[in-house]
Design a protein around this motif. Structure first.
Motif, PDB file in Angstrom:
ATOM      1  N   HIS A  63       0.834  -1.178   0.000  1.00 38.78           N
ATOM      2  CA  HIS A  63       0.000   0.000   0.000  1.00 38.78           C
ATOM      3  C   HIS A  63       0.876   1.236   0.000  1.00 38.78           C
ATOM      4  O   HIS A  63       0.537   2.258   0.591  1.00 38.78           O
ATOM      5  N   SER A  64       2.034   1.085  -0.627  1.00 39.31           N
ATOM      6  CA  SER A  64       3.025   2.136  -0.743  1.00 39.31           C
ATOM      7  C   SER A  64       3.828   2.291   0.546  1.00 39.31           C
ATOM      8  O   SER A  64       3.292   2.249   1.650  1.00 39.31           O
ATOM      9  N   ALA A  65       5.116   2.481   0.384  1.00 42.59           N
ATOM     10  CA  ALA A  65       5.991   2.712   1.537  1.00 42.59           C
ATOM     11  C   ALA A  65       6.089   4.192   1.842  1.00 42.59           C
ATOM     12  O   ALA A  65       6.799   4.606   2.743  1.00 42.59           O
ATOM     13  N   ALA A  66       5.352   4.996   1.073  1.00 42.94           N
ATOM     14  CA  ALA A  66       5.465   6.451   1.208  1.00 42.94           C
ATOM     15  C   ALA A  66       5.180   6.979   2.611  1.00 42.94           C
ATOM     16  O   ALA A  66       5.800   7.951   3.025  1.00 42.94           O
ATOM     17  N   PRO A  67       4.262   6.380   3.372  1.00 42.59           N
ATOM     18  CA  PRO A  67       3.953   6.984   4.688  1.00 42.59           C
ATOM     19  C   PRO A  67       5.055   6.822   5.726  1.00 42.59           C
ATOM     20  O   PRO A  67       4.971   7.421   6.790  1.00 42.59           O
ATOM     21  N   PHE A  68       6.083   6.016   5.438  1.00 42.21           N
ATOM     22  CA  PHE A  68       7.029   5.648   6.491  1.00 42.21           C
ATOM     23  C   PHE A  68       8.360   6.387   6.359  1.00 42.21           C
ATOM     24  O   PHE A  68       8.825   6.682   5.259  1.00 42.21           O
ATOM     25  N   ASP A  69       8.956   6.636   7.509  1.00 39.08           N
ATOM     26  CA  ASP A  69      10.227   7.360   7.566  1.00 39.08           C
ATOM     27  C   ASP A  69      11.366   6.364   7.732  1.00 39.08           C
ATOM     28  O   ASP A  69      11.625   5.882   8.844  1.00 39.08           O
ATOM     29  N   PHE A  70      12.067   6.097   6.637  1.00 40.69           N
ATOM     30  CA  PHE A  70      13.141   5.104   6.667  1.00 40.69           C
ATOM     31  C   PHE A  70      14.484   5.697   7.082  1.00 40.69           C
ATOM     32  O   PHE A  70      15.509   5.042   6.989  1.00 40.69           O
ATOM     33  N   THR A  71      14.455   6.954   7.527  1.00 43.16           N
ATOM     34  CA  THR A  71      15.716   7.527   8.017  1.00 43.16           C
ATOM     35  C   THR A  71      15.956   7.153   9.472  1.00 43.16           C
ATOM     36  O   THR A  71      17.037   7.377  10.006  1.00 43.16           O
ATOM     37  N   LYS A  72      14.924   6.629  10.128  1.00 38.33           N
ATOM     38  CA  LYS A  72      15.128   6.248  11.535  1.00 38.33           C
ATOM     39  C   LYS A  72      14.268   5.027  11.840  1.00 38.33           C
ATOM     40  O   LYS A  72      13.176   4.855  11.304  1.00 38.33           O
ATOM     41  N   PHE A  73      14.819   4.191  12.687  1.00 39.91           N
ATOM     42  CA  PHE A  73      14.077   3.004  13.103  1.00 39.91           C
ATOM     43  C   PHE A  73      13.868   3.050  14.613  1.00 39.91           C
ATOM     44  O   PHE A  73      14.742   3.507  15.341  1.00 39.91           O
ATOM     45  N   VAL A  74      12.713   2.617  15.046  1.00 44.49           N
ATOM     46  CA  VAL A  74      12.429   2.564  16.486  1.00 44.49           C
ATOM     47  C   VAL A  74      11.881   1.183  16.820  1.00 44.49           C
ATOM     48  O   VAL A  74      11.357   0.476  15.949  1.00 44.49           O
ATOM     49  N   THR A  75      12.004   0.794  18.059  1.00 36.42           N
ATOM     50  CA  THR A  75      11.475  -0.502  18.500  1.00 36.42           C
ATOM     51  C   THR A  75      10.205  -0.274  19.301  1.00 36.42           C
ATOM     52  O   THR A  75      10.173   0.552  20.220  1.00 36.42           O
ATOM     53  N   ILE A  76       9.174  -1.004  18.930  1.00 38.86           N
ATOM     54  CA  ILE A  76       7.933  -0.956  19.713  1.00 38.86           C
ATOM     55  C   ILE A  76       7.723  -2.344  20.332  1.00 38.86           C
ATOM     56  O   ILE A  76       8.225  -3.354  19.818  1.00 38.86           O
ATOM     57  N   GLU A  77       7.003  -2.385  21.417  1.00 37.16           N
ATOM     58  CA  GLU A  77       6.709  -3.665  22.068  1.00 37.16           C
ATOM     59  C   GLU A  77       5.207  -3.789  22.290  1.00 37.16           C
ATOM     60  O   GLU A  77       4.503  -2.785  22.456  1.00 37.16           O
ATOM     61  N   GLY A  78       4.736  -4.996  22.279  1.00 35.78           N
ATOM     62  CA  GLY A  78       3.314  -5.204  22.498  1.00 35.78           C
ATOM     63  C   GLY A  78       2.973  -6.682  22.489  1.00 35.78           C
ATOM     64  O   GLY A  78       3.853  -7.542  22.535  1.00 35.78           O
ATOM     65  N   ILE A  79       1.680  -6.932  22.435  1.00 36.82           N
ATOM     66  CA  ILE A  79       1.179  -8.305  22.403  1.00 36.82           C
ATOM     67  C   ILE A  79       0.547  -8.560  21.033  1.00 36.82           C
ATOM     68  O   ILE A  79      -0.289  -7.773  20.570  1.00 36.82           O
ATOM     69  N   VAL A  80       0.940  -9.658  20.418  1.00 35.32           N
ATOM     70  CA  VAL A  80       0.455  -9.971  19.065  1.00 35.32           C
ATOM     71  C   VAL A  80      -1.037 -10.285  19.080  1.00 35.32           C
ATOM     72  O   VAL A  80      -1.501 -11.103  19.866  1.00 35.32           O
ATOM     73  N   LYS A  81      -1.760  -9.596  18.229  1.00 33.43           N
ATOM     74  CA  LYS A  81      -3.169  -9.918  18.040  1.00 33.43           C
ATOM     75  C   LYS A  81      -3.338 -10.680  16.729  1.00 33.43           C
ATOM     76  O   LYS A  81      -4.106 -11.613  16.620  1.00 33.43           O
ATOM     77  N   GLN A  82      -2.587 -10.238  15.729  1.00 34.40           N
ATOM     78  CA  GLN A  82      -2.608 -10.894  14.413  1.00 34.40           C
ATOM     79  C   GLN A  82      -1.228 -10.714  13.790  1.00 34.40           C
ATOM     80  O   GLN A  82      -0.636  -9.632  13.895  1.00 34.40           O
ATOM     81  N   PHE A  83      -0.701 -11.772  13.158  1.00 28.08           N
ATOM     82  CA  PHE A  83       0.623 -11.649  12.551  1.00 28.08           C
ATOM     83  C   PHE A  83       0.643 -12.492  11.282  1.00 28.08           C
ATOM     84  O   PHE A  83       0.713 -13.710  11.332  1.00 28.08           O
ATOM     85  N   LEU A  91      11.128  -3.877  15.191  1.00 26.06           N
ATOM     86  CA  LEU A  91      11.911  -2.739  14.705  1.00 26.06           C
ATOM     87  C   LEU A  91      11.174  -2.164  13.495  1.00 26.06           C
ATOM     88  O   LEU A  91      10.997  -2.857  12.485  1.00 26.06           O
ATOM     89  N   ILE A  92      10.730  -0.941  13.637  1.00 27.78           N
ATOM     90  CA  ILE A  92       9.914  -0.352  12.564  1.00 27.78           C
ATOM     91  C   ILE A  92      10.506   0.969  12.067  1.00 27.78           C
ATOM     92  O   ILE A  92      11.175   1.679  12.802  1.00 27.78           O
ATOM     93  N   ALA A  93      10.183   1.244  10.791  1.00 32.96           N
ATOM     94  CA  ALA A  93      10.319   2.606  10.285  1.00 32.96           C
ATOM     95  C   ALA A  93       8.976   3.263  10.621  1.00 32.96           C
ATOM     96  O   ALA A  93       7.928   2.808  10.157  1.00 32.96           O
ATOM     97  N   PRO A  94       8.994   4.289  11.474  1.00 30.85           N
ATOM     98  CA  PRO A  94       7.711   4.863  11.930  1.00 30.85           C
ATOM     99  C   PRO A  94       7.003   5.651  10.836  1.00 30.85           C
ATOM    100  O   PRO A  94       7.580   5.958   9.801  1.00 30.85           O
ATOM    101  N   ARG A  95       5.768   5.959  11.097  1.00 38.32           N
ATOM    102  CA  ARG A  95       5.015   6.791  10.153  1.00 38.32           C
ATOM    103  C   ARG A  95       5.559   8.222  10.179  1.00 38.32           C
ATOM    104  O   ARG A  95       5.927   8.746  11.223  1.00 38.32           O
ATOM    105  N   LYS A  96       5.585   8.824   9.023  1.00 37.83           N
ATOM    106  CA  LYS A  96       6.092  10.200   8.935  1.00 37.83           C
ATOM    107  C   LYS A  96       5.186  11.176   9.680  1.00 37.83           C
ATOM    108  O   LYS A  96       5.637  12.207  10.183  1.00 37.83           O
ATOM    109  N   ASP A  97       3.896  10.851   9.715  1.00 43.36           N
ATOM    110  CA  ASP A  97       2.960  11.787  10.343  1.00 43.36           C
ATOM    111  C   ASP A  97       2.915  11.634  11.864  1.00 43.36           C
ATOM    112  O   ASP A  97       2.126  12.305  12.539  1.00 43.36           O
ATOM    113  N   GLY A  98       3.751  10.723  12.393  1.00 40.04           N
ATOM    114  CA  GLY A  98       3.815  10.562  13.845  1.00 40.04           C
ATOM    115  C   GLY A  98       2.711   9.698  14.412  1.00 40.04           C
ATOM    116  O   GLY A  98       2.658   9.455  15.622  1.00 40.04           O
TER     117      GLY A  98
END
Lengths: 279, 141
Positions: B21-41, B92-99
């Protein structure tokens, strides 16, 4: 035995005609064996197998894509075609594969994304399958050809192959006018010639060397070329095709209607609207 | 004179595997780690899709993520059904540009096993340029 002359005829019953026949048969057999041996020696290379991008030690995959070369020699029409396409991509900047649409030629052979490619070779056909979208080409060889009036133009075109010594030369025509995955435009007049040859690197690893040249009098001022190398992949092609997403979403929405005891009325346009609302 | 057809398109290739669905929304200049519980993978082609229940200062909510292709993750060592609903996951994700919530999955860790590319591109081994499919993304080094 097969070379006995008339003097020895009596030793085997005195039938000289039989002897002569045996001689003739022996000569024919010898000739056939010679021909067979020659044919075996001239067996063409077999490209059958699953292959992946070959990189020499330290070589960048992007360097292998000709990075740093001058801009494509597009005609004014070619530049306009490409400019329009880039505008059509809009702020989404999507591409065909983003919608599970295959790359088209010549992108398919560039191994964009570094996914593997499979060759299945028979004497009368080379089948080429790229992992992404399971995109497929059939290269007709030998006497097996589709008559021109029966060829359906496609984004992959129609391909015929012939052997030039140990090199397989493939000519592709009958492309649709369009722009491929890597934003290379080509008109329906484009003609692509590819050369495949089999060799090995210093370590004895099998290598397919590949050259492509595309000529398109409408969109390009001069031929454009590309090179690539493949090495055997220690693994398998992974199923990739993904066009079923919206169909399954349609079934899901209809399933909800069924569960609710309602008539099944959801249409694909409703799926799109639901996705749009979600995004 | 013949010229290389691959020249102008090299940057675009990296986005192919991940641009469902396009990689345009994501900021590949920085990566951050998020943590959570898997609901669907769902590790699938053309790209991975996940829903993870995340808890942070904004509260607890389900967040959707996209990521590299199944082909890439399977070749990187992913095994079928190794990530299940209820698993604790770090991504490890490239976050959304819009925050906003969401991001593009480059690597993930479940039960001490990490699968992915550590911020690098699976096709080049260099900093992930999936965003190179966008005009505003950084150029490849």
């Amino acid at each position: 035995m097969g070379v006995a002359d008339g003097e020895n005829s009596s030793e085997v019953g005195g039938n000289s005609m039989t002897k002569k026949s045996l001689v003739a048969l022996g000569l024919v057999l010898a000739a056939l064996i010679t021909q067979w041996s020659a044919a075996e020696e001239q067996e063409p290379p077999d490209f059958t197998g699953v292959w992946t991008m070959y990189l020499a030690p330290g070589e960048s995959p992007f360097a292998a894509f000709g990075r740093g070369a001058p801009a494509l020699p597009l005609t004014r029409e070619g530049q306009q075609r490409r400019d329009e396409y880039q505008k059509l991509l809009g702020p989404e900047v999507a591409n065909p594969a983003a919608y599970c649409v295959d790359y088209g030629m010549p992108s398919m052979m560039e191994q964009a994304g570094a996914y593997p490619i499979e060759f299945i070779q028979k004497p009368d056909q080379l089948t080429i399958i790229y992992e992404v979208e399971g995109e497929m080409r059939r290269v007709y060889m030998g006497e097996r050809h589709v008559p021109r009036e029966k060829r359906l133009p496609t984004r992959q075109g129609y391909s015929e192959g012939r052997w030039d010594g140990d090199v397989l030369v493939v000519e592709t025509t009958d492309l649709t006018d369009g722009v491929d995955q890597m934003q290379h435009p080509h008109s329906d007049q484009a003609r692509i010639v590819e050369r495949f040859s089999l060799g090995a690197d210093d370590k004895g690893t099998k290598i397919i060397s590949y050259e492509m040249s595309m000529t398109d009098p409408v969109y390009y001022r001069e031929p454009v070329t590309a090179q690539r190398k493949w090495a055997p992949l220690n693994g398998f092609i992974i199923p990739y095709r993904c066009p079923d997403e919206f169909w399954l979403a349609l079934l899901d929405m209809r399933r909800e209607q069924l569960k609710a005891g309602k008539p099944v009325t959801v249409r694909m346009s409703d799926v799109y609207k639901a996705r749009e609302a979600k995004e | 004179m013949k010229r290389s057809i691959f020249a102008a398109a090299a940057l675009l290739s990296a986005g192919i595997a991940s641009a469902h669905h396009s990689a345009a929304p994501f900021d590949f200049t920085k990566f951050v780690t998020i943590e959570g519980i898997v609901k669907q993978f769902k590790v699938e082609n053309p790209h991975t899709y996940a829903v993870v229940t995340v808890t942070d200062a904004k509260g607890t909510r389900d967040v959707e993520y996209e990521g590299h292709s199944a082909s890439n993750f399977y070749r990187a060592g992913f095994t079928r059904d190794s990530v299940r609903p209820g698993d604790k996951i770090a991504i490890l994700i490239a976050p959304r540009k819009d925050g906003g919530d969401g991001g593009f999955i480059n690597s993930f860790t479940v039960n001490g096993v990490t699968v992915g590319f550590g911020g690098l591109s699976p096709s080049t081994g260099k900093p992930d340029a999936s965003g190179a499919a966008t005009s505003s993304a950084p150029k490849q080094p």
